[in-house]
Design a protein around this motif. Structure first.
Motif, mmCIF file in Angstrom:
data_model
loop_
_atom_site.group_PDB
_atom_site.id
_atom_site.type_symbol
_atom_site.label_atom_id
_atom_site.label_comp_id
_atom_site.label_asym_id
_atom_site.label_seq_id
_atom_site.Cartn_x
_atom_site.Cartn_y
_atom_site.Cartn_z
ATOM 1 N N GLU A 177 0.815 -1.210 0.000
ATOM 2 C CA GLU A 177 0.000 0.000 0.000
ATOM 3 C C GLU A 177 0.854 1.269 0.000
ATOM 4 O OE1 GLU A 177 -3.200 -0.717 -0.438
ATOM 5 O OE2 GLU A 177 -2.449 -2.759 -0.343
ATOM 6 N N ASN A 179 -0.203 4.174 0.576
ATOM 7 C CA ASN A 179 -0.610 4.952 1.754
ATOM 8 C C ASN A 179 0.203 4.578 2.978
ATOM 9 O OD1 ASN A 179 -2.554 6.884 1.055
ATOM 10 N ND2 ASN A 179 -4.147 5.336 0.867
ATOM 11 N N SER A 180 0.582 3.297 3.104
ATOM 12 C CA SER A 180 1.393 2.868 4.239
ATOM 13 C C SER A 180 2.775 3.510 4.190
ATOM 14 C CB SER A 180 1.530 1.340 4.245
ATOM 15 O OG SER A 180 0.281 0.720 4.409
ATOM 16 N N LEU A 182 3.514 6.345 2.754
ATOM 17 C CA LEU A 182 3.335 7.770 3.031
ATOM 18 C C LEU A 182 3.119 8.015 4.525
ATOM 19 C CD1 LEU A 182 3.388 10.189 1.122
ATOM 20 C CD2 LEU A 182 0.900 10.126 1.059
ATOM 21 N N GLN A 183 2.336 7.155 5.160
ATOM 22 C CA GLN A 183 2.087 7.302 6.598
ATOM 23 C C GLN A 183 3.367 7.069 7.409
ATOM 24 O OE1 GLN A 183 -0.411 8.413 8.252
ATOM 25 N NE2 GLN A 183 -2.174 8.310 6.864
ATOM 26 N N ASN A 197 -1.757 16.529 4.450
ATOM 27 C CA ASN A 197 -2.876 16.575 3.506
ATOM 28 C C ASN A 197 -2.458 17.189 2.173
ATOM 29 O OD1 ASN A 197 -4.602 15.391 5.349
ATOM 30 N ND2 ASN A 197 -5.389 17.340 6.128
ATOM 31 N N ASN A 200 -0.230 14.652 0.411
ATOM 32 C CA ASN A 200 -1.075 13.587 -0.122
ATOM 33 C C ASN A 200 -1.719 14.020 -1.442
ATOM 34 O OD1 ASN A 200 -2.370 10.885 0.475
ATOM 35 N ND2 ASN A 200 -4.205 12.133 0.264
ATOM 36 N N ASP A 210 -5.887 7.947 -7.433
ATOM 37 C CA ASP A 210 -6.109 7.959 -5.998
ATOM 38 C C ASP A 210 -5.114 7.002 -5.349
ATOM 39 O OD1 ASP A 210 -7.149 7.435 -3.340
ATOM 40 O OD2 ASP A 210 -9.014 8.361 -4.018
ATOM 41 N N LEU A 211 -4.462 7.454 -4.293
ATOM 42 C CA LEU A 211 -3.422 6.634 -3.681
ATOM 43 C C LEU A 211 -3.976 5.348 -3.080
ATOM 44 C CD1 LEU A 211 -1.140 9.357 -2.072
ATOM 45 C CD2 LEU A 211 -1.022 8.293 -4.331
ATOM 46 N N LYS A 212 -5.266 5.305 -2.799
ATOM 47 C CA LYS A 212 -5.883 4.053 -2.312
ATOM 48 C C LYS A 212 -5.818 2.984 -3.395
ATOM 49 C CE LYS A 212 -9.917 5.697 -1.160
ATOM 50 N NZ LYS A 212 -9.741 7.146 -1.438
ATOM 51 N N SER A 215 -1.671 0.370 -5.285
ATOM 52 C CA SER A 215 -1.500 -0.720 -4.342
ATOM 53 C C SER A 215 -0.928 -1.942 -5.048
ATOM 54 C CB SER A 215 -2.874 -1.051 -3.733
ATOM 55 O OG SER A 215 -2.917 -2.361 -3.256
#
Length: 291
Positions: A177, A179-180, A182-183, A197, A200, A210-212, A215
Motif C-alpha cells: 500500500e 498509503n502505508s 506515506l504514513q 494533507n 497527499n 487515488d493513492l488508495k 496498491s
C-alpha cells in the motif's frame, strides 16, 4: 549515522516543514515531497563501480530526457531482468547473480531513477517502470525479479505494460500500500495534518490516481503469469502484512515465508529455491516457511 541521530534529524526537518507551511506553504510542500522522493543513498561513481558491475557489459540508455544505466552478463537465450529497490543499485544482486549464472542464462540489471549511475533526483514507481519497459522490449526477458520497491515496480509494470515476454515473476519483500509508505514517512518526520494533507494531494496529482488504488495488491490482481512472492516475518522495513496482502490478491502466486532473513533476503537457501523455481520448475508450496 546512529539511529537516534537520524531520527532526531528527521524530526528537526519535519518541524521546519511544519513551521514553513504557515509562512510559505508551496515551498513547504515542495520540500516535503523532495525528502519523500529523493534517495540519500545508492549512488555510484563510474570510476569506482563494484566488481560485479565491472564484469558486466554496460549500456547507457537515454529515454524521455532521462538517462539510465543497464548492465548485461551475457549467456544463453534465457534472460532474467533484475529490479533493485530504494537507496540501492544494480550491485545489490551480486549474490543472486552467482546463482543465476549456473543456469547459463543472460542476466540484465538496471539502476533506478536517481540511483546508481542513472540520472535524476527523484524516484517514483511509474518512472522506474518506464525504464523496466524499455529493457523488457529491448531484451525480451522471460523472468523478472524485483526486491522491495523494485518488487512493487515489477508488479506495477506487469499490471500496466502487458507484454508477451515475461513468463514468471519473483517478488521479494515488496510493500503493497502506497498509503502505508506515506504514513510511515509522516510518522518519521512528525508532519502535521496540514502538511500531510497537501503532500497527499500532491502525490495524487503526480501519480495520476487515488493513492488508495496505488496498491501492490491491486496490481497483483491483474497479473495472470505465475509469481513467487517472498517475505520475512521479521521484516522491519516492510511489514509482513504487506507481503501477505499481495499474496492474497495475486491469483497465480506462491507465497514463500522466511524467518530471520530480514528485509534484504540474502540467503543461500532462498536463492536455491528461486533458482529451482525458475530453471528446474520445482514446485514451491504456498505459505511454506523456511529459516
Amino acid at each position: 549515522m546512529p539511529y537516534f541521530l537520524t531520527n532526531l534529524a528527521a524530526k528537526l526537518i519535519g518541524l521546519y516543514i511544519n513551521i514553513l507551511s504557515y509562512l510559505a506553504p508551496t515551498a513547504a510542500n515542495r520540500i516535503a515531497y523532495m525528502y519523500f522522493s529523493k534517495p540519500l543513498r545508492g549512488r555510484l561513481k563510474k570510476d569506482r563501480l563494484p566488481i560485479i558491475l565491472r564484469e558486466a557489459q554496460q549500456e547507457t540508455i537515454t529515454y524521455n530526457n532521462a538517462v539510465f544505466e543497464a548492465y548485461v552478463w551475457p549467456g544463453n537465450e534465457t534472460k532474467v531482468l533484475l529490479v533493485h529497490g530504494w537507496e540501492s543499485n544494480a550491485s545489490r544482486w551480486k549474490l543472486l547473480i552467482s546463482y543465476l549464472k549456473k543456469s547459463g542464462c543472460t542476466i540484465i540489471a538496471l539502476d533506478a531513477p536517481a540511483h546508481g549511475l542513472s540520472s535524476g533526483d527523484e524516484f517514483t514507481i511509474p518512472h522506474y517502470a518506464e525504464f523496466v519497459n524499455v529493457l523488457v522490449n529491448k531484451y525480451q526477458p522471460q523472468y523478472l525479479i524485483g526486491h522491495s520497491l523494485g518488487g512493487a515496480t515489477a508488479l506495477y509494470f506487469q499490471a500496466h505494460y502487458p507484454n508477451p515476454f515475461i513468463e514468471k515473476m519473483v517478488v521479494l519483500g515488496a510493500p503493497s500500500e502506497f498509503n502505508s509508505i506515506l504514513q510511515n514517512y509522516r510518522k518519521l518526520l512528525g508532519l502535521s495534518n496540514r502538511v500531510f494533507n497537501k503532500l497527499n494531494a500532491f502525490c495524487i496529482e503526480c501519480y495520476g490516481m487515488d493513492l488508495k488504488d496505488f496498491s501492490g495488491a491491486a496490481f497483483a490482481k491483474k497479473i495472470d503469469i505465475p509469481g513467487l512472492l517472498v517475505h520475512d516475518r521479521a521484516d522491519e522495513t516492510v511489514a509482513f502484512k504487506e507481503g501477505k496482502r499481495i499474496a492474497d490478491a495475486y491469483p497465480n502466486a506462491t507465497f514463500l515465508i522466511t524467518n530471520g532473513m530480514g528485509h534484504r533476503l540474502h540467503d543461500d537457501g532462498l536463492y536455491n529455491r528461486i533458482y529451482d523455481y525458475l530453471f528446474n520448475e520445482k514446485q514451491v508450496v504456498s505459505n511454506e516457511e523456511i529459516a
